[in-house]
Motif scaffolding. Structure first.
Motif, mmCIF file in Angstrom:
data_model
loop_
_atom_site.group_PDB
_atom_site.id
_atom_site.type_symbol
_atom_site.label_atom_id
_atom_site.label_comp_id
_atom_site.label_asym_id
_atom_site.label_seq_id
_atom_site.Cartn_x
_atom_site.Cartn_y
_atom_site.Cartn_z
ATOM 1 N N UNK A 135 -15.245 15.785 16.378
ATOM 2 C CA UNK A 135 -16.230 16.502 15.564
ATOM 3 C C UNK A 135 -15.741 16.556 14.113
ATOM 4 N N UNK A 136 -16.591 16.141 13.206
ATOM 5 C CA UNK A 136 -16.188 16.042 11.802
ATOM 6 C C UNK A 136 -15.776 17.393 11.212
ATOM 7 N N UNK A 137 -16.276 18.490 11.817
ATOM 8 C CA UNK A 137 -15.946 19.808 11.267
ATOM 9 C C UNK A 137 -14.574 20.303 11.710
ATOM 10 N N UNK A 138 -13.934 19.609 12.630
ATOM 11 C CA UNK A 138 -12.586 20.001 13.058
ATOM 12 C C UNK A 138 -11.618 19.858 11.888
ATOM 13 N N UNK A 139 -10.609 20.713 11.880
ATOM 14 C CA UNK A 139 -9.610 20.613 10.818
ATOM 15 C C UNK A 139 -8.379 19.905 11.345
ATOM 16 N N UNK A 140 -8.019 18.835 10.691
ATOM 17 C CA UNK A 140 -6.850 18.041 11.064
ATOM 18 C C UNK A 140 -6.076 17.684 9.807
ATOM 19 N N UNK A 141 -4.824 17.277 9.999
ATOM 20 C CA UNK A 141 -4.134 16.605 8.904
ATOM 21 C C UNK A 141 -4.820 15.264 8.678
ATOM 22 N N UNK A 142 -4.456 14.555 7.616
ATOM 23 C CA UNK A 142 -5.136 13.301 7.333
ATOM 24 C C UNK A 142 -4.196 12.336 6.616
ATOM 25 N N UNK A 143 -4.554 11.061 6.648
ATOM 26 C CA UNK A 143 -3.750 10.018 6.003
ATOM 27 C C UNK A 143 -4.554 9.399 4.868
ATOM 28 N N UNK A 144 -3.999 9.423 3.669
ATOM 29 C CA UNK A 144 -4.629 8.776 2.514
ATOM 30 C C UNK A 144 -3.941 7.444 2.244
ATOM 31 N N UNK A 145 -4.644 6.556 1.584
ATOM 32 C CA UNK A 145 -4.105 5.240 1.227
ATOM 33 C C UNK A 145 -4.426 4.940 -0.223
ATOM 34 N N UNK A 146 -3.518 4.264 -0.904
ATOM 35 C CA UNK A 146 -3.779 3.808 -2.276
ATOM 36 C C UNK A 146 -3.028 2.508 -2.484
ATOM 37 N N UNK A 147 -3.473 1.709 -3.429
ATOM 38 C CA UNK A 147 -2.768 0.466 -3.734
ATOM 39 C C UNK A 147 -1.453 0.814 -4.417
ATOM 40 N N UNK A 170 0.845 -1.201 0.000
ATOM 41 C CA UNK A 170 0.000 0.000 0.000
ATOM 42 C C UNK A 170 0.880 1.251 0.000
ATOM 43 N N UNK A 171 0.312 2.336 -0.474
ATOM 44 C CA UNK A 171 0.992 3.631 -0.431
ATOM 45 C C UNK A 171 0.220 4.535 0.531
ATOM 46 N N UNK A 172 0.957 5.259 1.349
ATOM 47 C CA UNK A 172 0.322 6.126 2.344
ATOM 48 C C UNK A 172 0.797 7.560 2.150
ATOM 49 N N UNK A 173 -0.150 8.469 2.251
ATOM 50 C CA UNK A 173 0.155 9.892 2.087
ATOM 51 C C UNK A 173 -0.260 10.642 3.347
ATOM 52 N N UNK A 174 0.681 11.348 3.923
ATOM 53 C CA UNK A 174 0.411 12.132 5.135
ATOM 54 C C UNK A 174 0.345 13.594 4.737
ATOM 55 N N UNK A 175 -0.831 14.193 4.899
ATOM 56 C CA UNK A 175 -1.014 15.561 4.414
ATOM 57 C C UNK A 175 -0.233 16.552 5.265
ATOM 58 N N UNK A 176 0.105 17.650 4.626
ATOM 59 C CA UNK A 176 0.727 18.765 5.355
ATOM 60 C C UNK A 176 -0.332 19.788 5.770
ATOM 61 N N UNK A 177 -1.429 19.823 5.008
ATOM 62 C CA UNK A 177 -2.496 20.789 5.287
ATOM 63 C C UNK A 177 -3.547 20.152 6.195
ATOM 64 N N UNK A 178 -4.369 21.005 6.789
ATOM 65 C CA UNK A 178 -5.459 20.531 7.645
ATOM 66 C C UNK A 178 -6.798 20.807 6.967
ATOM 67 N N UNK A 179 -7.681 19.849 7.049
ATOM 68 C CA UNK A 179 -9.032 20.003 6.493
ATOM 69 C C UNK A 179 -10.016 19.328 7.437
ATOM 70 N N UNK A 180 -11.331 19.625 7.234
ATOM 71 C CA UNK A 180 -12.309 18.859 8.005
ATOM 72 C C UNK A 180 -12.397 17.449 7.420
ATOM 73 N N UNK A 181 -13.161 16.573 8.065
ATOM 74 C CA UNK A 181 -13.137 15.163 7.654
ATOM 75 C C UNK A 181 -13.636 14.978 6.226
ATOM 76 N N UNK A 182 -14.748 15.649 5.886
ATOM 77 C CA UNK A 182 -15.319 15.493 4.547
ATOM 78 C C UNK A 182 -14.355 16.002 3.477
ATOM 79 N N UNK A 183 -13.741 17.157 3.730
ATOM 80 C CA UNK A 183 -12.768 17.682 2.766
ATOM 81 C C UNK A 183 -11.576 16.731 2.643
#
Ligand SMILES: [Ca+2]
Ligand SMILES: [Ca+2]
Length: 213
Positions: free
Chosen positions: A198-210, A84-97
């Motif tokens: 709370x989903x509206x909080x802004x956090x960094x996030x981790x993405x995954x891809x094959x 798997x490939x993992x991406x750790x964001x530098x920016x912060x967004x809410x959960x939906x974003x």
């Protein structure tokens, strides 16, 4: 502004690898022919130089292939682990974003239903969104691919408190709807566990891809 790079689709990567392999074969073949000609002309110095260059190129190719992030398995800025490939964001967004941004990058918010969870949490030093929520049904936690949380993950990763309510606690102090999105750790410290937030909080996030194969 964070750069956006898509993960190469496996099919495209396969084609590129085949083209690269064909080019490599032709290049090595050319070098060999040149080396033979050089030897035929008794030019030992030039022959030895070509042999050294050929051997070095081959060794570099092998080293690159043996590197876990080599051979374009993952796009730049993504980390490879266990296919798997993992991406750790530098920016912060809410959960939906965050969820939508991972899709634009060619992946999805990370799904932790295996021992990969330890790898994912080991790479963060502050709270990050993961692809888990109970937005549709309170208390029914599902990943972004609609899978339920495996029992192992549920026991292993939700934060536990002694003599207090453990996570997920659907805290309603700052919003009556409660907490419906899961993140790694909390803003103030440790990150090797999950908490609902709370989903509206802004956090960094981790993405995954094959990973491309
Ligand atoms: Ca909730
Ligand atoms: Ca909570």
């Amino acid at each position: 502004q964070e750069s956006e790079r898509e993960v190469c689709p496996p099919k495209r990567t396969k084609v590129l690898l085949i083209v690269f392999a064909v080019c490599l074969v032709f290049a090595l073949g050319g070098l060999c022919i040149l080396g033979i000609l050089c030897e035929y002309n008794s030019n030992r110095l030039l022959y030895n130089i070509w042999c050294a260059i050929t051997a070095s190129a081959y060794v570099l190719f092998l080293i690159r292939c043996q590197n876990s992030t080599g051979c374009a398995l993952c796009a730049i800025h993504w980390i490879h682990s266990g296919g798997k490939c993992y991406y750790y964001s530098k920016v912060k967004m809410n959960w939906t974003q965050s969820r939508d941004h991972c899709v634009t990058l060619g992946g999805h918010l990370v799904i932790i239903n295996s021992r990969a969870g330890d790898f994912v949490t080991s790479n963060v030093e502050e709270t990050h969104w993961i692809g888990l929520n109970d937005v549709d049904t309170e208390g029914h936690w599902v990943w972004v691919n609609n899978q339920s949380v495996l029992f192992f993950s549920f026991c292993r990763f939700w934060m536990k408190r002694e003599n207090e309510t453990s996570e997920p606690d659907n805290w309603t102090k700052f919003h009556p709807d409660g907490e419906d999105c899961a993140g790694l750790g909390h803003p103030g410290g440790e990150t090797d566990f999950w908490m609902d937030a709370y989903c509206f909080e802004e956090k960094r996030f981790v993405c995954e891809a094959a990973a491309a194969v």
